[in-house]
Write a protein that holds these residues in place. Structure first.
Motif, PDB file in Angstrom:
ATOM      1  N   SER A  47       0.819  -1.205   0.000  1.00 51.14           N
ATOM      2  CA  SER A  47       0.000   0.000   0.000  1.00 51.14           C
ATOM      3  C   SER A  47       0.850   1.251   0.000  1.00 51.14           C
ATOM      4  CB  SER A  47      -0.930  -0.015   1.222  1.00 51.14           C
ATOM      5  OG  SER A  47      -1.819  -1.110   1.156  1.00 51.14           O
ATOM      6  N   SER A  48       1.916   1.265   0.816  1.00 55.01           N
ATOM      7  CA  SER A  48       2.738   2.456   0.946  1.00 55.01           C
ATOM      8  C   SER A  48       3.774   2.570  -0.154  1.00 55.01           C
ATOM      9  CB  SER A  48       3.439   2.447   2.311  1.00 55.01           C
ATOM     10  OG  SER A  48       4.238   1.280   2.438  1.00 55.01           O
ATOM     11  N   THR A  59       4.178  -7.615  -6.565  1.00 55.70           N
ATOM     12  CA  THR A  59       4.928  -7.504  -5.317  1.00 55.70           C
ATOM     13  C   THR A  59       5.781  -6.246  -5.339  1.00 55.70           C
ATOM     14  OG1 THR A  59       5.045  -9.910  -5.204  1.00 55.70           O
ATOM     15  CG2 THR A  59       6.533  -8.689  -3.775  1.00 55.70           C
ATOM     16  N   PHE A  60       5.544  -5.318  -4.428  1.00 63.19           N
ATOM     17  CA  PHE A  60       6.293  -4.067  -4.356  1.00 63.19           C
ATOM     18  C   PHE A  60       6.767  -3.819  -2.930  1.00 63.19           C
ATOM     19  CE2 PHE A  60       2.971  -3.469  -7.625  1.00 63.19           C
ATOM     20  CZ  PHE A  60       3.789  -3.363  -8.732  1.00 63.19           C
ATOM     21  N   PRO A  61       8.049  -3.563  -2.742  1.00 67.32           N
ATOM     22  CA  PRO A  61       9.101  -3.783  -3.739  1.00 67.32           C
ATOM     23  C   PRO A  61       9.392  -5.271  -3.876  1.00 67.32           C
ATOM     24  CG  PRO A  61      10.072  -3.116  -1.655  1.00 67.32           C
ATOM     25  CD  PRO A  61       8.588  -3.058  -1.460  1.00 67.32           C
ATOM     26  N   ILE A 114      15.236  -3.834 -16.067  1.00 64.60           N
ATOM     27  CA  ILE A 114      15.559  -2.551 -15.449  1.00 64.60           C
ATOM     28  C   ILE A 114      15.099  -2.524 -13.990  1.00 64.60           C
ATOM     29  CG2 ILE A 114      15.034  -0.074 -15.491  1.00 64.60           C
ATOM     30  CD1 ILE A 114      14.882  -0.288 -18.547  1.00 64.60           C
ATOM     31  N   ARG A 115      13.885  -3.012 -13.734  1.00 65.64           N
ATOM     32  CA  ARG A 115      13.380  -3.046 -12.356  1.00 65.64           C
ATOM     33  C   ARG A 115      14.247  -3.927 -11.466  1.00 65.64           C
ATOM     34  NH1 ARG A 115       8.017  -5.464 -11.971  1.00 65.64           N
ATOM     35  NH2 ARG A 115       8.220  -4.858  -9.763  1.00 65.64           N
ATOM     36  N   SER A 116      14.672  -5.057 -11.998  1.00 60.38           N
ATOM     37  CA  SER A 116      15.469  -5.992 -11.198  1.00 60.38           C
ATOM     38  C   SER A 116      16.852  -5.429 -10.914  1.00 60.38           C
ATOM     39  CB  SER A 116      15.584  -7.339 -11.937  1.00 60.38           C
ATOM     40  OG  SER A 116      14.304  -7.887 -12.176  1.00 60.38           O
ATOM     41  N   ILE A 117      17.476  -4.784 -11.906  1.00 61.92           N
ATOM     42  CA  ILE A 117      18.790  -4.175 -11.694  1.00 61.92           C
ATOM     43  C   ILE A 117      18.672  -3.018 -10.691  1.00 61.92           C
ATOM     44  CG2 ILE A 117      20.639  -2.853 -12.793  1.00 61.92           C
ATOM     45  CD1 ILE A 117      20.147  -4.490 -15.330  1.00 61.92           C
ATOM     46  N   ALA A 118      17.593  -2.231 -10.809  1.00 60.41           N
ATOM     47  CA  ALA A 118      17.390  -1.110  -9.900  1.00 60.41           C
ATOM     48  C   ALA A 118      17.230  -1.588  -8.459  1.00 60.41           C
ATOM     49  CB  ALA A 118      16.168  -0.304 -10.319  1.00 60.41           C
ATOM     50  N   PHE A 119      16.650  -2.756  -8.271  1.00 63.11           N
ATOM     51  CA  PHE A 119      16.476  -3.284  -6.921  1.00 63.11           C
ATOM     52  C   PHE A 119      17.819  -3.454  -6.225  1.00 63.11           C
ATOM     53  CE2 PHE A 119      16.572  -7.007  -4.143  1.00 63.11           C
ATOM     54  CZ  PHE A 119      15.617  -6.667  -3.195  1.00 63.11           C
ATOM     55  N   PHE A 120      18.824  -3.905  -6.970  1.00 63.10           N
ATOM     56  CA  PHE A 120      20.147  -4.118  -6.378  1.00 63.10           C
ATOM     57  C   PHE A 120      20.962  -2.819  -6.306  1.00 63.10           C
ATOM     58  CE2 PHE A 120      19.148  -8.363  -8.153  1.00 63.10           C
ATOM     59  CZ  PHE A 120      19.275  -9.121  -6.994  1.00 63.10           C
ATOM     60  N   SER A 121      20.492  -1.758  -6.965  1.00 56.97           N
ATOM     61  CA  SER A 121      21.293  -0.535  -7.069  1.00 56.97           C
ATOM     62  C   SER A 121      20.849   0.578  -6.137  1.00 56.97           C
ATOM     63  CB  SER A 121      21.262  -0.017  -8.520  1.00 56.97           C
ATOM     64  OG  SER A 121      21.708  -1.021  -9.418  1.00 56.97           O
ATOM     65  N   VAL A 122      19.583   0.564  -5.707  1.00 57.80           N
ATOM     66  CA  VAL A 122      19.070   1.665  -4.882  1.00 57.80           C
ATOM     67  C   VAL A 122      18.565   1.113  -3.551  1.00 57.80           C
ATOM     68  CG1 VAL A 122      18.440   3.004  -6.912  1.00 57.80           C
ATOM     69  CG2 VAL A 122      16.746   1.488  -5.868  1.00 57.80           C
ATOM     70  N   SER A 127      13.751   2.639  -4.028  1.00 54.64           N
ATOM     71  CA  SER A 127      13.174   1.537  -4.798  1.00 54.64           C
ATOM     72  C   SER A 127      11.675   1.719  -4.963  1.00 54.64           C
ATOM     73  CB  SER A 127      13.470   0.200  -4.106  1.00 54.64           C
ATOM     74  OG  SER A 127      12.871  -0.868  -4.800  1.00 54.64           O
ATOM     75  N   CYS A 128      10.991   2.158  -3.910  1.00 49.61           N
ATOM     76  CA  CYS A 128       9.548   2.372  -3.998  1.00 49.61           C
ATOM     77  C   CYS A 128       9.220   3.535  -4.933  1.00 49.61           C
ATOM     78  CB  CYS A 128       8.969   2.637  -2.611  1.00 49.61           C
ATOM     79  SG  CYS A 128       8.768   1.132  -1.616  1.00 49.61           S
ATOM     80  N   ILE A 129      10.033   4.592  -4.878  1.00 54.74           N
ATOM     81  CA  ILE A 129       9.816   5.724  -5.794  1.00 54.74           C
ATOM     82  C   ILE A 129       9.999   5.276  -7.237  1.00 54.74           C
ATOM     83  CG2 ILE A 129      10.704   7.985  -6.494  1.00 54.74           C
ATOM     84  CD1 ILE A 129      11.502   8.454  -3.587  1.00 54.74           C
ATOM     85  N   PHE A 130      11.038   4.491  -7.466  1.00 53.59           N
ATOM     86  CA  PHE A 130      11.300   3.980  -8.815  1.00 53.59           C
ATOM     87  C   PHE A 130      10.171   3.058  -9.270  1.00 53.59           C
ATOM     88  CE2 PHE A 130      13.189   0.909 -11.758  1.00 53.59           C
ATOM     89  CZ  PHE A 130      13.730   1.766 -12.699  1.00 53.59           C
ATOM     90  N   GLU A 131       9.706   2.174  -8.379  1.00 55.71           N
ATOM     91  CA  GLU A 131       8.628   1.247  -8.728  1.00 55.71           C
ATOM     92  C   GLU A 131       7.339   2.005  -9.056  1.00 55.71           C
ATOM     93  OE1 GLU A 131       8.734  -1.738  -9.407  1.00 55.71           O
ATOM     94  OE2 GLU A 131      10.076  -2.916  -8.151  1.00 55.71           O
ATOM     95  N   GLN A 132       7.079   3.087  -8.341  1.00 52.55           N
ATOM     96  CA  GLN A 132       5.892   3.890  -8.623  1.00 52.55           C
ATOM     97  C   GLN A 132       5.970   4.489 -10.027  1.00 52.55           C
ATOM     98  OE1 GLN A 132       2.970   4.774  -6.354  1.00 52.55           O
ATOM     99  NE2 GLN A 132       2.411   4.993  -8.500  1.00 52.55           N
TER     100      GLN A 132
END
Length: 334
Positions: free
Chosen positions: A11-12, A176-178, A251-259, A264-269
């Motif tokens: 939710s958040s 699933t987020f994140p 891109i989403r998976s690489i970003a998970f390991f980078s931020v 990560s939540c801002i990027f996922e949004q």
């Protein structure tokens, strides 16, 4: 593969945008109607090809069965989007819909890849591979693709024992987020083995086919042009249906390991809308699969023409008493 889950961070972390619902629903509705229609229209001629010992017919049947299983679950995704990404049905239906979606995605990719290999070998080494281009081997290959893909997804569903998505108010299905570290690593492997490798193989195969046909003196310019267009069409449609989803997934998976978690939540949004649209585009492979290779095969096209003519002739038999000239007009069309 993302498991069916809903946790406190959903939710958040990502807020769903209801304004995108009508667009996504439109894509799924078009894919459902056209996909089901094309599968039903082409299944008869494909079976005729199998009866005539055509190896391509077996691969086309494998694609059609996989596409049909996925198309039949598409109303569940349409319902899910109409309810603003809230799954109010059972968790079993969520798992079933996701299982058939991901299975169809990679069964289609691998069978399309093998069709390209089969066509390439048949054109570049026609005599050497003739003994191996038999229906028995085609059935085995399709069976192995089904077993490999479905067994892998069954394993993932078994290992990802996450909370029941119906336990709290934020009911998400396969969102699933994140993402977790295990899911991110699995996604990178899936992009490499499930998309990039088949894309390279398909590109090389059709480049070899086009080169071989271009050098052949027995093929006229129209035939060479047809092969070039088919090659570009296969690669283009393959990229259109599958590339956006897998590129954004990577891109989403690489970003998970980078931020960090907050970034990560801002990027996922920011990525949620384009990623969801790419997911909807990938569903169009159920429309493309029966059209592309059926129209690429002269034998299947001829069977479709004969199938339509037989249907018209049966209608003509019922209409003869009303209009004696009806049968003549139908025969002229065929």
């Amino acid at each position: 593969m993302m498991n069916a889950t809903s946790n406190a961070s959903n939710s958040s972390c990502v807020i769903m945008n209801p304004s995108a619902g009508p667009l996504l629903m439109s894509i799924y509705i078009i894919a459902f109607i056209l996909g089901l229609l094309f599968i039903l229209v082409t299944i008869g001629p494909i079976i005729q090809q199998i009866c005539r010992k055509n190896v391509l017919g077996i691969y086309l049947l494998g694609l059609s069965v996989s596409d049909l299983l996925y198309v039949l679950t598409m109303p569940l995704w349409i319902y899910y989007l109409s309810n603003n990404h809230k799954w109010t049905l059972s968790q079993g239906l969520c798992s079933l819909a996701g299982f058939f979606y991901y299975s169809n995605l990679y069964i289609s990719i691998y069978i399309l890849c093998w069709i390209s290999i089969d066509r390439c070998l048949a054109i570049t080494f026609p005599l050497r591979v003739q003994a191996f281009r038999r229906q028995r081997y085609a059935w085995i290959i399709c069976g192995l693709v089904y077993i490999f893909v479905m067994a892998l997804h069954c394993l993932v569903l078994y290992l990802d024992k996450l909370p029941d998505p119906l336990d709290d108010g934020d009911q998400r299905c396969y969102e699933t987020f994140p993402m977790t570290e295990r899911i991110a690593m699995f996604n990178l492997i899936r992009v490499g083995i499930g998309f990039l490798l088949p894309l390279v193989i398909i590109t090389v195969c059709y480049w070899l086919i086009a080169s071989k046909v271009q050098q052949s003196r027995g093929v006229d310019e129209q035939g060479k042009r047809k092969v070039r267009l088919l090659s570009m069409g296969v690669i283009g449609i393959f990229s259109f249906c599958f590339a956006p989803y897998h590129i954004l997934l990577m891109i989403r998976s690489i970003a998970f390991f980078s931020v960090g978690d907050k970034q990560s939540c801002i990027f996922e949004q920011a990525m949620h809308l384009p990623f969801t649209c790419s997911l909807a585009l990938s569903s169009l492979n159920s429309v493309v699969d029966p059209v592309l290779y059926v129209l690429a095969s002269n034998g299947v096209r001829e069977d479709m023409r004969l199938f339509c003519c037989k249907t018209k002739q049966r209608q003509a038999t019922r209409c003869t008493l009303v209009d004696p000239n009806w049968r003549t007009r139908v025969n002229n069309l065929c």
